[in-house]
Design an enzyme around this catalytic site. Structure first.
Site, PDB file in Angstrom:
ATOM      1  N   GLN A   1       8.939  -2.289  10.671  1.00  0.00           N
ATOM      2  CA  GLN A   1       9.496  -1.860   9.384  1.00  0.00           C
ATOM      3  C   GLN A   1      10.883  -2.468   9.178  1.00  0.00           C
ATOM      4  O   GLN A   1      11.907  -1.789   9.164  1.00  0.00           O
ATOM      5  CB  GLN A   1       9.525  -0.324   9.318  1.00  0.00           C
ATOM      6  CG  GLN A   1       9.963   0.268   7.987  1.00  0.00           C
ATOM      7  CD  GLN A   1       8.992   0.038   6.852  1.00  0.00           C
ATOM      8  OE1 GLN A   1       8.064  -0.758   6.959  1.00  0.00           O
ATOM      9  NE2 GLN A   1       9.191   0.730   5.748  1.00  0.00           N
TER      10      GLN A   1
ATOM     11  N   HIS B   1       5.432   0.083  10.737  1.00  0.00           N
ATOM     12  CA  HIS B   1       4.554  -1.027  10.361  1.00  0.00           C
ATOM     13  C   HIS B   1       4.916  -1.345   8.917  1.00  0.00           C
ATOM     14  O   HIS B   1       4.888  -0.463   8.063  1.00  0.00           O
ATOM     15  CB  HIS B   1       3.081  -0.621  10.495  1.00  0.00           C
ATOM     16  CG  HIS B   1       2.127  -1.770  10.465  1.00  0.00           C
ATOM     17  ND1 HIS B   1       0.757  -1.592  10.573  1.00  0.00           N
ATOM     18  CD2 HIS B   1       2.316  -3.111  10.338  1.00  0.00           C
ATOM     19  CE1 HIS B   1       0.152  -2.771  10.521  1.00  0.00           C
ATOM     20  NE2 HIS B   1       1.084  -3.706  10.373  1.00  0.00           N
ATOM     21  N   LEU B   2       5.256  -2.582   8.628  1.00  0.00           N
ATOM     22  CA  LEU B   2       5.931  -2.945   7.389  1.00  0.00           C
ATOM     23  C   LEU B   2       5.179  -2.484   6.138  1.00  0.00           C
ATOM     24  O   LEU B   2       4.004  -2.794   5.958  1.00  0.00           O
ATOM     25  CB  LEU B   2       6.141  -4.459   7.343  1.00  0.00           C
ATOM     26  CG  LEU B   2       6.923  -4.987   6.138  1.00  0.00           C
ATOM     27  CD1 LEU B   2       8.294  -4.344   6.034  1.00  0.00           C
ATOM     28  CD2 LEU B   2       7.051  -6.508   6.221  1.00  0.00           C
ATOM     29  N   HIS B   3       5.909  -1.783   5.253  1.00  0.00           N
ATOM     30  CA  HIS B   3       5.321  -1.291   4.010  1.00  0.00           C
ATOM     31  C   HIS B   3       6.410  -0.887   3.028  1.00  0.00           C
ATOM     32  O   HIS B   3       7.544  -0.595   3.406  1.00  0.00           O
ATOM     33  CB  HIS B   3       4.413  -0.081   4.271  1.00  0.00           C
ATOM     34  CG  HIS B   3       5.137   1.117   4.815  1.00  0.00           C
ATOM     35  ND1 HIS B   3       5.580   1.199   6.124  1.00  0.00           N
ATOM     36  CD2 HIS B   3       5.511   2.296   4.230  1.00  0.00           C
ATOM     37  CE1 HIS B   3       6.177   2.359   6.322  1.00  0.00           C
ATOM     38  NE2 HIS B   3       6.157   3.048   5.186  1.00  0.00           N
ATOM     39  N   LEU B   4       6.043  -0.878   1.753  1.00  0.00           N
ATOM     40  CA  LEU B   4       6.841  -0.290   0.685  1.00  0.00           C
ATOM     41  C   LEU B   4       6.091   0.906   0.125  1.00  0.00           C
ATOM     42  O   LEU B   4       4.868   1.011   0.260  1.00  0.00           O
ATOM     43  CB  LEU B   4       7.065  -1.291  -0.460  1.00  0.00           C
ATOM     44  CG  LEU B   4       7.843  -2.576  -0.187  1.00  0.00           C
ATOM     45  CD1 LEU B   4       7.850  -3.443  -1.441  1.00  0.00           C
ATOM     46  CD2 LEU B   4       9.259  -2.279   0.262  1.00  0.00           C
TER      47      LEU B   4
END
Length: 400
Positions: free
Chosen positions: A199, A236-239
């Site tokens: 993230q 874990h990468l997210h918007l």
């Protein structure tokens, strides 16, 4: 497909791993393909009365795809709870906080992961988005070939933003329902999950977020980012993206110019002062690049942060203009909140800093005042001397 590396450099800096579980097959997904002509660029204002409401406005193609898909997933029971119309209270006072009672989210959302660093590496043993059900994905969002994508991941921001894209950086995002929604249309924007990126904000993902706001004809479609240590619950990468049918103070509050040529300002006269970028829809790649220069510095210095993207007025324009002629991107540098601690009335993440308060209990919903809400929020802000020093550093970085 197992997790894979974006590139050797990114694997080192972002912690991508090769030995990871599979993610849902995406070969049969519906594609939402768009171009700049789909952006709703004329100023979008709020309706003059609640009786008008969003139903009186035509939806964009993006809104139709997101809302119809989201409602269908709700009918299919893919959420952890049914989200009806939330009880909403505009708190008396200058700020006009939008408080919403959402008891079920407080009870049934997935327990946040134990985070100890803004730069914590991706951990395949924890929950991640390769484990979601295929039915939770609404569509794959991608630009038409004529739409020029951004060029660099945030963590690789040295050099000119016009250089060629890094190999392995995805040219799409998955639009996925948040199974514990805080509002109508609550979704996650997730780049290729198999990259297993932690993230840490990237320019590619951020530009998709900026463009999503411009693709919506609803003035209350917002996009945001919580860093690790700023109440991100999954590394874990997210918007986040969601609709909120209420205007927020940060959309029109005045701001002090810091780097006028870059539309970089300091947002003041709000409960949570922060750094603000403004754009009327042009040069989104350059905008995302400059925002990432700020967030990269915060990551390097282990400073937790939240980012909020919304329609808004020009920082030095009329404070009560009906037309929100551009987008405002607010970056809050704040104290880190490590561990899995939960606040009593509300957690202070991107929504709360912006003035939207999802409340967990009926008692807090009824009793919370503007003064007590501001007190909770300001406990998480950086001390003024540290914020002032950071401001000087950012101006130097952006003008180098």
């Amino acid at each position: 497909m197992a997790c894979r590396r974006a590139s050797s450099n990114m694997a080192v800096s972002l912690g991508a791993s090769q030995e990871q579980p599979h993610h849902p097959a995406t070969s049969s997904l519906e594609d939402f393909v768009y171009e700049e002509e789909d952006f709703v660029l004329p100023g979008i204002g709020w309706w003059r009365s609640r009786s008008e409401g969003p139903a009186s406005r035509p939806l964009s193609r993006f809104d139709n795809a997101l809302q119809s898909g989201w409602e269908e997933k709700m009918k299919l029971g893919l959420f952890r709870y049914h989200l009806g119309e939330l009880q909403t209270r505009i708190m008396p006072g200058k700020v006009r906080f939008v408080a919403q009672l959402n008891i079920q989210r407080g009870l049934e959302r997935r327990r946040p992961q134990d985070i100890q660093s803004v730069r914590q590496r991706f951990d395949p043993q924890q929950f991640h988005f390769n484990k979601i059900k295929p039915g939770e994905i609404l569509f794959r969002m991608t630009r038409a070939p004529a739409c020029h994508p951004p060029t660099r991941g945030c963590s690789q921001n040295q050099g000119d933003p016009s250089e060629s894209r890094l190999p392995g950086i995805p040219s799409y995002v998955l639009m996925v329902i948040n199974v514990s929604p805080l509002e109508f249309g609550h979704v996650l924007l997730i780049p290729d999950p198999t990259l297993c990126l932690p993230q840490i904000l990237t320019q590619e993902l951020l530009q998709f977020g900026l463009e999503s706001v411009l693709l919506s004809a609803h003035p209350g479609f917002r996009v945001g980012f919580n860093s690790l240590g700023a109440f991100a619950s999954v590394n874990h990468l997210h918007l986040h993206g969601f609709y909120l049918d209420w205007e927020l103070l940060i959309e029109t509050a005045p701001a002090e110019p810091l780097c006028p040529t870059l539309n970089f300002h300091f947002l003041k006269d709000v409960p949570a002062p922060g750094f603000l970028f403004y754009s009327e829809g042009g040069e989104l790649g350059a905008l995302a690049h400059n925002i990432c220069r700020v967030t990269d510095h915060l990551v390097e210095k282990e400073i937790a942060h939240n980012v909020f993207v919304t329609r808004g007025t020009a920082p030095r324009g009329p404070t009560h203009s009906e037309a929100h002629s551009g987008i405002r991107v607010i970056i809050w540098a704040r104290k880190s909140s490590f561990g899995t601690k939960e606040e009593a009335a509300f957690n202070v993440a991107l929504c709360e800093l912006a003035g939207h308060l999802p409340i967990k209990t009926a008692q807090d919903f009824q009793n919370l005042t503007e003064t007590s809400a501001i007190d909770i929020i300001q406990r998480h802000l950086l001390p003024e001397p540290q914020l002032s020093h950071l401001q000087s550093q950012l101006v130097t970085i952006l003008t180098e």
